[in-house]
Design a protein around this motif. Structure first.
Motif, short mmCIF file in Angstrom:
data_model
loop_
_atom_site.label_atom_id
_atom_site.label_comp_id
_atom_site.label_asym_id
_atom_site.label_seq_id
_atom_site.Cartn_x
_atom_site.Cartn_y
_atom_site.Cartn_z
N PHE A 170 0.82 -1.22 0.00
CA PHE A 170 0.00 0.00 0.00
C PHE A 170 0.86 1.27 0.00
O PHE A 170 1.94 1.30 0.61
CB PHE A 170 -0.92 0.02 1.23
N LYS A 171 0.34 2.32 -0.62
CA LYS A 171 0.97 3.65 -0.61
C LYS A 171 1.19 4.05 0.85
O LYS A 171 0.31 3.87 1.70
CB LYS A 171 0.02 4.64 -1.28
N GLY A 172 2.41 4.54 1.14
CA GLY A 172 2.70 5.00 2.50
C GLY A 172 3.30 3.92 3.38
O GLY A 172 3.69 4.19 4.52
N SER A 173 3.42 2.67 2.87
CA SER A 173 4.02 1.62 3.71
C SER A 173 5.54 1.64 3.54
O SER A 173 6.06 1.99 2.49
CB SER A 173 3.46 0.25 3.32
N VAL A 174 6.24 1.30 4.62
CA VAL A 174 7.71 1.28 4.62
C VAL A 174 8.15 0.16 5.55
O VAL A 174 7.46 -0.17 6.52
CB VAL A 174 8.28 2.66 5.05
N THR A 175 9.27 -0.47 5.21
CA THR A 175 9.79 -1.53 6.08
C THR A 175 11.30 -1.55 6.00
O THR A 175 11.89 -1.03 5.04
CB THR A 175 9.19 -2.91 5.68
N ASP A 176 11.94 -2.09 7.03
CA ASP A 176 13.41 -2.19 7.07
C ASP A 176 13.91 -2.93 5.84
O ASP A 176 13.27 -3.89 5.39
CB ASP A 176 13.82 -2.96 8.32
N PHE A 177 15.06 -2.47 5.33
CA PHE A 177 15.65 -3.18 4.19
C PHE A 177 17.14 -2.92 4.23
O PHE A 177 17.66 -2.04 3.54
CB PHE A 177 15.03 -2.67 2.88
N ARG A 178 17.84 -3.66 5.11
CA ARG A 178 19.25 -3.35 5.36
C ARG A 178 20.18 -4.32 4.66
O ARG A 178 19.80 -5.46 4.37
CB ARG A 178 19.52 -3.35 6.87
N GLY A 179 21.40 -3.81 4.33
CA GLY A 179 22.45 -4.67 3.81
C GLY A 179 22.31 -5.03 2.35
O GLY A 179 22.98 -5.93 1.86
N PHE A 180 21.44 -4.33 1.61
CA PHE A 180 21.29 -4.64 0.19
C PHE A 180 22.26 -3.77 -0.62
O PHE A 180 22.24 -2.55 -0.53
CB PHE A 180 19.84 -4.39 -0.28
N ASN A 181 23.09 -4.43 -1.42
CA ASN A 181 24.04 -3.69 -2.26
C ASN A 181 23.57 -3.74 -3.71
O ASN A 181 23.57 -4.80 -4.32
CB ASN A 181 25.45 -4.30 -2.14
N LEU A 231 0.28 -1.38 -5.00
CA LEU A 231 -0.87 -0.50 -5.29
C LEU A 231 -0.45 0.97 -5.26
O LEU A 231 0.41 1.36 -4.48
CB LEU A 231 -1.98 -0.73 -4.26
N PHE A 232 -1.07 1.77 -6.11
CA PHE A 232 -0.87 3.23 -6.09
C PHE A 232 -1.58 3.80 -4.85
O PHE A 232 -1.27 4.88 -4.38
CB PHE A 232 -1.54 3.89 -7.31
N THR A 233 -2.54 3.02 -4.32
CA THR A 233 -3.46 3.55 -3.30
C THR A 233 -3.10 3.05 -1.90
O THR A 233 -2.46 2.02 -1.73
CB THR A 233 -4.89 3.08 -3.64
N ALA A 234 -3.59 3.80 -0.90
CA ALA A 234 -3.31 3.47 0.51
C ALA A 234 -4.32 2.45 1.01
O ALA A 234 -5.39 2.27 0.40
CB ALA A 234 -3.37 4.74 1.35
N GLU A 235 -4.02 1.79 2.12
CA GLU A 235 -4.87 0.72 2.65
C GLU A 235 -6.30 1.20 2.90
O GLU A 235 -7.26 0.50 2.64
CB GLU A 235 -4.25 0.22 3.96
N GLU A 236 -6.43 2.47 3.38
CA GLU A 236 -7.76 2.95 3.79
C GLU A 236 -8.59 3.41 2.59
O GLU A 236 -9.77 3.66 2.72
CB GLU A 236 -7.63 4.06 4.82
N GLU A 237 -7.98 3.48 1.39
CA GLU A 237 -8.75 3.98 0.23
C GLU A 237 -9.64 2.87 -0.33
O GLU A 237 -9.25 1.70 -0.37
CB GLU A 237 -7.79 4.49 -0.86
#
Ligand SMILES: NS(=O)(=O)c1cccc(F)c1F
Ligand SMILES: [Zn+2]
Length: 262
Positions: A170-181, A231-237
């Motif tokens: 969903f639009k606006g979601s973010v999560t950890d993503f470490r160590g990727f080269n 999705l282009f859209t957020a969870e609440e849409e």
């Protein structure tokens, strides 16, 4: 609730961006169609060098326009240098543009040929500018490395990204993503075309030295299909809109020279 300022649809897509973003009709807009036979070979152009070995990816997110991997750009750990660049530029983020099932989604084209997708590694000139924001509006502020994706066999490392996409549906979601080269996403040759242009999304600032690699990387249709579950859209849409065809079409060259390294 933050309105949808711009998008890739009929009502808010590239053909109407000029209404809010006057740069859209500028003289150095991107992307462009690269015509290899009209490119001027410039022997003074050296190789590009990617010092990504101590790069620090932080997160992966869905910003409603693409999926973006952000890096810690507080020092010169990961930089691009050489080629047409006067100053080394710091890696800030990379993201993709892609099409619908089986059709093309690259932004740049080569003699009218589009690829399935295009990866953009965005760097900024921290030698001359104090912040990314400042660099983003300066003609020599940004350097974007563009890599074409064609479909064929599975890419051996792209799964590291596609396996994380369900976390940022969903639009606006973010999560950890470490160590990727991102070095693992490069083709074998770093031969490139280069030209002065703009960011390809609003505000369309003409602040980019584009460096487009000639050799595409190969990913599978199955891997590409995972981008299309975003999705282009957020969870609440209410209206869920699949994220695809998030590319700007080619813009007028307006007398600009495209140069090639070899
Ligand atoms: N599509 S793009 O690589 O031109 C781009 C998009 C957003 C911010 C940027 F700095 C940028 F470079
Ligand atoms: Zn881009």
């Amino acid at each position: 609730m933050s309105g949808n300022l711009w998008g890739y649809g009929k009502e808010d897509g590239p053909s109407v961006w000029h209404k809010h973003y006057p740069s859209a009709k500028g003289n150095q807009q991107s992307p462009i169609d690269i015509v290899p036979h009209q490119v001027s070979h410039d022997p003074s152009l050296g190789p590009i060098v990617l010092n990504y070995d101590h790069c620090t990816s932080i997160s992966i997110s869905n910003n409603g326009h693409s999926v973006v991997v952000e890096f810690d750009d507080s020092d010169d750990r990961s930089v691009i240098l050489g080629g047409p660049l006067v100053n080394p530029c710091r890696l800030k983020q990379f993201h993709f543009h892609w099409g619908g099932k089986g059709c093309c989604g690259s932004e740049h084209s080569v003699a009218g040929k589009n690829y399935a997708s295009e990866l953009h590694l965005v760097h900024w000139n921290a030698v001359k500018y104090r912040t990314y924001g400042e660099a983003a509006t300066a003609p020599d502020g940004l350097a974007v490395l563009g890599i074409f994706l064609q479909t064929g066999d599975d890419h051996r490392w792209l799964h590291m990204i596609t396996d994380a996409l369900f976390m940022v549906k969903f639009k606006g979601s973010v999560t950890d993503f470490r160590g990727f080269n991102p070095k693992c996403l490069l083709p074998s040759s770093l031969h490139y075309w280069t030209y002065p242009g703009s960011v390809t999304t609003p505000p369309l600032h003409e602040s980019v030295t584009w460096i487009i690699l000639k050799e595409p990387i190969t990913v599978s249709e199955r891997q590409m299909s995972k981008f299309r579950m975003l999705l282009f859209t957020a969870e609440e849409e209410d209206q869920r809109m699949r994220m695809e065809n998030n590319f700007r079409p080619p813009q007028p060259l307006k007398g600009r020279k495209v140069r090639s390294s070899v």
